[in-house]
Scaffold this motif. Structure first.
Motif, PDB file in Angstrom:
ATOM      1  N   UNK A  19       0.784  -1.229   0.000  1.00 46.95           N
ATOM      2  CA  UNK A  19       0.000   0.000   0.000  1.00 46.95           C
ATOM      3  C   UNK A  19       0.811   1.272   0.000  1.00 46.95           C
ATOM      4  N   UNK A  20       2.150   1.180  -0.234  1.00 47.55           N
ATOM      5  CA  UNK A  20       2.945   2.409  -0.316  1.00 47.55           C
ATOM      6  C   UNK A  20       2.637   3.147  -1.612  1.00 47.55           C
ATOM      7  N   UNK A  21       2.982   4.423  -1.672  1.00 44.52           N
ATOM      8  CA  UNK A  21       2.745   5.234  -2.870  1.00 44.52           C
ATOM      9  C   UNK A  21       3.995   5.216  -3.747  1.00 44.52           C
ATOM     10  N   UNK A  22       3.820   4.883  -5.005  1.00 43.43           N
ATOM     11  CA  UNK A  22       4.955   4.629  -5.894  1.00 43.43           C
ATOM     12  C   UNK A  22       5.939   5.794  -5.962  1.00 43.43           C
ATOM     13  N   UNK A  23       5.449   7.002  -6.227  1.00 41.03           N
ATOM     14  CA  UNK A  23       6.360   8.133  -6.432  1.00 41.03           C
ATOM     15  C   UNK A  23       7.086   8.512  -5.146  1.00 41.03           C
ATOM     16  N   UNK A  24       6.494   8.223  -4.007  1.00 39.35           N
ATOM     17  CA  UNK A  24       7.173   8.495  -2.734  1.00 39.35           C
ATOM     18  C   UNK A  24       8.516   7.776  -2.679  1.00 39.35           C
ATOM     19  N   UNK A  25       8.545   6.566  -3.218  1.00 40.10           N
ATOM     20  CA  UNK A  25       9.772   5.771  -3.226  1.00 40.10           C
ATOM     21  C   UNK A  25      10.602   6.019  -4.482  1.00 40.10           C
ATOM     22  N   UNK A  26       9.940   6.071  -5.626  1.00 38.03           N
ATOM     23  CA  UNK A  26      10.650   6.143  -6.902  1.00 38.03           C
ATOM     24  C   UNK A  26      11.248   7.526  -7.148  1.00 38.03           C
ATOM     25  N   UNK A  27      10.589   8.591  -6.660  1.00 37.50           N
ATOM     26  CA  UNK A  27      11.131   9.937  -6.860  1.00 37.50           C
ATOM     27  C   UNK A  27      12.524  10.088  -6.281  1.00 37.50           C
ATOM     28  N   UNK A  28      12.697   9.862  -4.966  1.00 34.88           N
ATOM     29  CA  UNK A  28      14.043   9.941  -4.392  1.00 34.88           C
ATOM     30  C   UNK A  28      14.994   8.903  -4.989  1.00 34.88           C
ATOM     31  N   UNK A  29      14.482   7.700  -5.262  1.00 30.30           N
ATOM     32  CA  UNK A  29      15.319   6.661  -5.869  1.00 30.30           C
ATOM     33  C   UNK A  29      15.926   7.142  -7.179  1.00 30.30           C
ATOM     34  N   UNK A  30      15.098   7.743  -8.033  1.00 29.49           N
ATOM     35  CA  UNK A  30      15.559   8.165  -9.350  1.00 29.49           C
ATOM     36  C   UNK A  30      16.675   9.186  -9.250  1.00 29.49           C
ATOM     37  N   UNK A  31      16.643  10.027  -8.213  1.00 30.70           N
ATOM     38  CA  UNK A  31      17.686  11.030  -8.015  1.00 30.70           C
ATOM     39  C   UNK A  31      18.942  10.392  -7.416  1.00 30.70           C
ATOM     40  N   UNK A  32      18.762   9.560  -6.407  1.00 29.06           N
ATOM     41  CA  UNK A  32      19.910   9.076  -5.635  1.00 29.06           C
ATOM     42  C   UNK A  32      20.651   7.913  -6.289  1.00 29.06           C
ATOM     43  N   UNK A  33      19.955   7.100  -7.081  1.00 30.86           N
ATOM     44  CA  UNK A  33      20.587   5.881  -7.582  1.00 30.86           C
ATOM     45  C   UNK A  33      21.733   6.160  -8.548  1.00 30.86           C
ATOM     46  N   UNK A  34      21.798   7.367  -9.089  1.00 28.76           N
ATOM     47  CA  UNK A  34      22.866   7.695 -10.034  1.00 28.76           C
ATOM     48  C   UNK A  34      23.939   8.592  -9.431  1.00 28.76           C
ATOM     49  N   UNK A  35      23.820   8.924  -8.164  1.00 28.34           N
ATOM     50  CA  UNK A  35      24.855   9.713  -7.510  1.00 28.34           C
ATOM     51  C   UNK A  35      26.074   8.812  -7.300  1.00 28.34           C
ATOM     52  N   UNK A  36      27.241   9.222  -7.756  1.00 28.11           N
ATOM     53  CA  UNK A  36      28.424   8.373  -7.619  1.00 28.11           C
ATOM     54  C   UNK A  36      28.666   7.960  -6.176  1.00 28.11           C
ATOM     55  N   UNK A  37      28.941   6.686  -5.990  1.00 27.11           N
ATOM     56  CA  UNK A  37      29.239   6.169  -4.666  1.00 27.11           C
ATOM     57  C   UNK A  37      28.027   5.804  -3.846  1.00 27.11           C
ATOM     58  N   UNK A  38      26.814   5.961  -4.406  1.00 29.32           N
ATOM     59  CA  UNK A  38      25.586   5.661  -3.671  1.00 29.32           C
ATOM     60  C   UNK A  38      24.965   4.375  -4.202  1.00 29.32           C
TER      61      UNK A  38
END
Length: 268
Positions: free
Chosen positions: A65-84
């Motif tokens: 029951x979580x909201x997709x963009x709540x998780x995917x929004x930050x994920x999309x930004x952070x997953x490509x930060x070098x070293x993360x």
């Protein structure tokens, strides 16, 4: 294959090459150097990176029951930060349904297998999912365990109500989804306006899309402002909506009621 399909695939491949080149060039060396100087830059204690390379571990908690963009929004930004390195976590590994019931994201790891993370992110959810998590003592124990060693503990939308229910927001400024503001007091927090609110190592973001704002801020803390600015461009986050009803202060009562109805009608 149609000409239009071939063109679309060509554009997609070109975009991927461009992003890979940017990550390996402009973002790579500077971002890794900056991140390595940050106290949060530490090996994932639960899953060391290949070849012993250090990485910042981000754990995103998924639940029914979580909201997709709540998780995917930050994920999309952070997953490509070098070293993360971003990992999705749930009660057990496997697909987890969102609040609409029509979309599932895959949790890579079970909560029992993840004891530490540099960043913990708790997304919000629909009424059913949020209430269940607010009453889930096992999830609260896991959140508190990870929080003890985290550099940042964060939430998006009604995720702050879950953090509060776990006992992490007593007396602290925090924000949440606009319609859930009154409930923050019930979990011991002090409602504070803002797209995101930082208090010590806890950062709470307002509703849904505000998680992207928080993600960009976290990117700057995990690396530096240049990388965060580059990630904003990489995801082309340049909001210019056709309407100006994005907060309850800007929307009339009829629009507010319709917004909540649309959410309720789509919930499963």
């Amino acid at each position: 294959m149609s000409e239009s399909t071939s063109t679309e695939r060509g554009i997609g491949a070109g975009r991927r090459r461009l992003l890979r080149g940017a990550a390996a060039g402009t973002l790579g060396a500077a971002g890794l150097a900056a991140a390595s100087d940050h106290p949060a830059y530490a090996a994932d204690r639960d899953a060391p990176a290949p070849d012993g390379a250090a990485s910042v571990s981000v754990a995103v908690l998924l639940y029914d029951g979580f909201t997709a963009l709540d998780a995917v929004g930050p994920y999309e930004v952070l997953c490509r930060v070098p070293g993360v390195r971003v990992t999705t976590v749930a009660r057990k590994a496997g697909p987890v349904r969102t609040d609409t019931g029509e979309l599932a994201l895959v949790a890579e790891r079970a909560m029992g297998d993840v004891t530490r993370a540099d960043v913990l992110l708790v997304p919000g959810g629909g009424n059913r999912g949020t209430v269940a998590m607010m009453e889930d003592a096992d999830a609260h124990r896991w959140i508190r365990r990870v929080h003890r060693h985290s550099t940042w503990t964060t939430s998006v939308c009604t995720g702050s109500l879950i953090l509060g229910s776990a006992g992490l927001l007593r007396g602290l400024p925090a924000t949440t989804y606009w319609a859930s503001r009154p409930y923050l007091e019930k979990v011991g927090a002090v409602y504070t306006p803002g797209r995101f609110v930082e208090t010590g190592k806890i950062i709470t973001a307002a509703g849904v899309s505000a998680g992207i704002d928080m993600g960009l801020y976290l990117a700057s803390r995990l690396s530096d402002e240049k990388v965060a600015q580059a990630m904003q461009l990489a995801v082309e986050y340049d909001p210019d909506p056709p309407y100006d009803t994005g907060s309850p202060e800007k929307a009339d009562a009829e629009t507010q009621a319709l917004a909540l109805k649309l959410l309720a009608d789509s919930a499963r």
